[in-house]
Design a protein around this motif. Structure first.
Motif, PDB file in Angstrom:
ATOM      1  N   SER A  92       3.194  10.799  -2.805  1.00 30.12           N
ATOM      2  CA  SER A  92       2.903  11.895  -1.881  1.00 30.12           C
ATOM      3  C   SER A  92       3.993  12.042  -0.831  1.00 30.12           C
ATOM      4  O   SER A  92       4.331  13.168  -0.428  1.00 30.12           O
ATOM      5  N   CYS A  94      -4.396  10.317   0.432  1.00 28.06           N
ATOM      6  CA  CYS A  94      -4.955   9.123  -0.204  1.00 28.06           C
ATOM      7  C   CYS A  94      -6.429   8.957   0.160  1.00 28.06           C
ATOM      8  O   CYS A  94      -7.257   8.617  -0.696  1.00 28.06           O
ATOM      9  N   TYR A  95      -6.750   9.206   1.415  1.00 31.19           N
ATOM     10  CA  TYR A  95      -8.135   9.073   1.884  1.00 31.19           C
ATOM     11  C   TYR A  95      -9.060  10.039   1.141  1.00 31.19           C
ATOM     12  O   TYR A  95     -10.132   9.655   0.653  1.00 31.19           O
ATOM     13  N   ASP A 136       0.267   3.379  -3.247  1.00 28.29           N
ATOM     14  CA  ASP A 136      -0.672   4.475  -3.057  1.00 28.29           C
ATOM     15  C   ASP A 136      -0.079   5.723  -2.401  1.00 28.29           C
ATOM     16  O   ASP A 136      -0.651   6.800  -2.539  1.00 28.29           O
ATOM     17  N   LEU A 137       1.020   5.563  -1.668  1.00 28.17           N
ATOM     18  CA  LEU A 137       1.500   6.676  -0.847  1.00 28.17           C
ATOM     19  C   LEU A 137       2.865   7.221  -1.243  1.00 28.17           C
ATOM     20  O   LEU A 137       3.200   8.349  -0.882  1.00 28.17           O
ATOM     21  N   LYS A 158      -8.482  11.520  -1.724  1.00 30.87           N
ATOM     22  CA  LYS A 158      -8.544  11.167  -3.139  1.00 30.87           C
ATOM     23  C   LYS A 158      -9.535  10.024  -3.366  1.00 30.87           C
ATOM     24  O   LYS A 158     -10.301  10.022  -4.335  1.00 30.87           O
ATOM     25  N   TYR A 159      -9.538   9.059  -2.461  1.00 35.12           N
ATOM     26  CA  TYR A 159     -10.464   7.937  -2.549  1.00 35.12           C
ATOM     27  C   TYR A 159     -11.902   8.429  -2.410  1.00 35.12           C
ATOM     28  O   TYR A 159     -12.786   8.027  -3.175  1.00 35.12           O
ATOM     29  N   HIS A 208       0.830  -1.210   0.000  1.00 34.46           N
ATOM     30  CA  HIS A 208       0.000   0.000   0.000  1.00 34.46           C
ATOM     31  C   HIS A 208       0.866   1.262   0.000  1.00 34.46           C
ATOM     32  O   HIS A 208       0.602   2.212  -0.743  1.00 34.46           O
ATOM     33  N   GLU A 215      -1.267   9.385   3.821  1.00 36.77           N
ATOM     34  CA  GLU A 215      -2.499   8.638   4.086  1.00 36.77           C
ATOM     35  C   GLU A 215      -3.720   9.563   4.023  1.00 36.77           C
ATOM     36  O   GLU A 215      -4.764   9.195   3.467  1.00 36.77           O
TER      37      GLU A 215
END
Length: 374
Positions: A319, A364-365, A315-316, A367-368, A311, A361
């Protein structure tokens, strides 16, 4: 032999996670000799990001693909990267001006230092200059994005030859890189009336971006296009020997040992020659890791990594890279009264890692959530 996709290769994402943490350790050092040793062995991390960007840049577009198809893909990538690069440049400049205004340094004084033809020239030629760094954060990490952008533009222009010439370009400019480093050590010339020992004269789009992105493009052509050459055949044999043969496990262990040996070499080189842009050991580690990536890409059903590392890498990691310099700057300003305290010196890099991951994180949150809301 067909290489696995990046999306399915958990090993590559695991190493992206490791690399993004190591980049923080390059810019936020542990105290004493230990910190410099960790910085030296971490140098391969930026090269890894370059190679990965090249490895999947022209995937499924073999040598001989129509230029219009290649340019269509490249234009999309260039547009996306340009928006990110310019947005981050603007964000970091706004941050600098806010800090300058709050500490009484003077926004006009800072602006006069940052925004002039000389600094614009440094950015344009060397991907550096005070437009992307100043006293509020004295590390120009955005150079990487500019370097990638430059190489993507060159691939767009010379799309017909990008894969065909990739091996030569990688080898030639890697040789130029190490030649320039030899000049730094033994014959410090002054190109453009700037000492070659100045970090950005060697660390830029030409001497790091081109060789390692093109190295990734070449690896793609070896794995997916059955490129014909003795070196390409040798690479394919190494990958095959580490996959399904009876000695595969032993051969994979050899590659792991080679990766660790490269890290040790990097530390030895630092202790012998001092700070360098790229160590020979960095390249050794990079080669071993990329070969392992191809191997585990074919064995992905047999190879698992901890979910959070996957992850973090998938995903991170972007950033973390984008914002870790600003986070380090903020940490330094929040804890300035503890400067010189040994405990904080050891904790600061770890705090920077934790804070960077938390910020990533949060991004990512949101963006989700934004994606789900569409």
């Amino acid at each position: 032999m067909r290489g696995d996709t990046k999306a399915g290769n958990s090993f590559l994402y695991m190493f992206k996670a490791i690399a993004c943490i190591l980049v923080i350790f390059i810019h936020c050092l542990f105290p004493g000799p230990f910190g410099k040793d960790v910085q030296a062995l971490s140098r391969f991390a930026v090269l890894y990001f370059f190679v990965i960007s090249g490895r999947f840049l022209l995937k499924d577009l073999p040598i001989g693909t129509d230029q219009a198809i290649i340019r269509k893909r490249m234009l999309s990538k260039i547009s996306h990267l340009a928006v990110i690069t310019l947005s981050l440049t603007l964000l970091y400049n706004v941050y600098s001006l806010i800090i300058a205004g709050t500490v009484g340094y003077g926004i006009k004084d800072l602006a006069s230092q940052k925004y002039n033809l000389h600094e614009l020239w440094l950015l344009f030629v060397f991907n550096s200059g005070k437009i992307i760094y100043d006293y509020t954060y004295d590390i120009d990490h955005l150079w990487y994005l500019y370097a990638v952008l430059y190489v993507f533009v060159l691939v767009f222009i010379f799309s017909k030859y990008a894969k065909k010439w990739s091996g030569f370009l990688s080898l030639f400019f890697t040789g130029m890189l190490f030649f320039a480093e030899l000049l730094q050590l033994y014959y410090p010339i002054r190109p453009f009336d700037i000492s070659i020992r100045t970090w950005y004269v060697v660390r830029n789009w030409l001497l790091e971006g081109i060789p390692f992105i093109m190295g990734g493009v070449w690896l793609d052509s070896v794995v997916n296009d059955a490129r014909k050459s003795r070196v390409a055949d040798a690479v394919r044999r190494v990958i095959q020997s580490c996959t399904f043969r009876s000695s595969a496990r032993k051969n994979r262990i050899i590659l792991h040992i080679l990766a660790v040996a490269g890290l040790i070499m990097s530390v030895v080189e630092y202790r012998r020659f001092g700070d360098m842009t790229v160590y020979a050991g960095s390249v050794v580690t990079l080669v071993a890791v990329m070969l392992l990536g191809e191997v585990y890409g074919q064995l992905h059903n047999r190879f698992t990594v901890p979910f959070y590392l996957y992850h973090l890498g998938k995903d991170l990691s972007a950033s973390v890279y984008y914002f870790h310099i600003m986070i380090i700057s903020i940490i330094s300003r929040l804890f300035y009264i503890y400067d010189g305290k040994e405990l904080l010196s050891w904790l600061k890099p770890l705090i920077a890692v934790a804070a960077s991951v938390i910020v990533a994180e949060v991004i990512c949150y949101f963006k989700y959530k934004l994606k789900m809301g569409k």
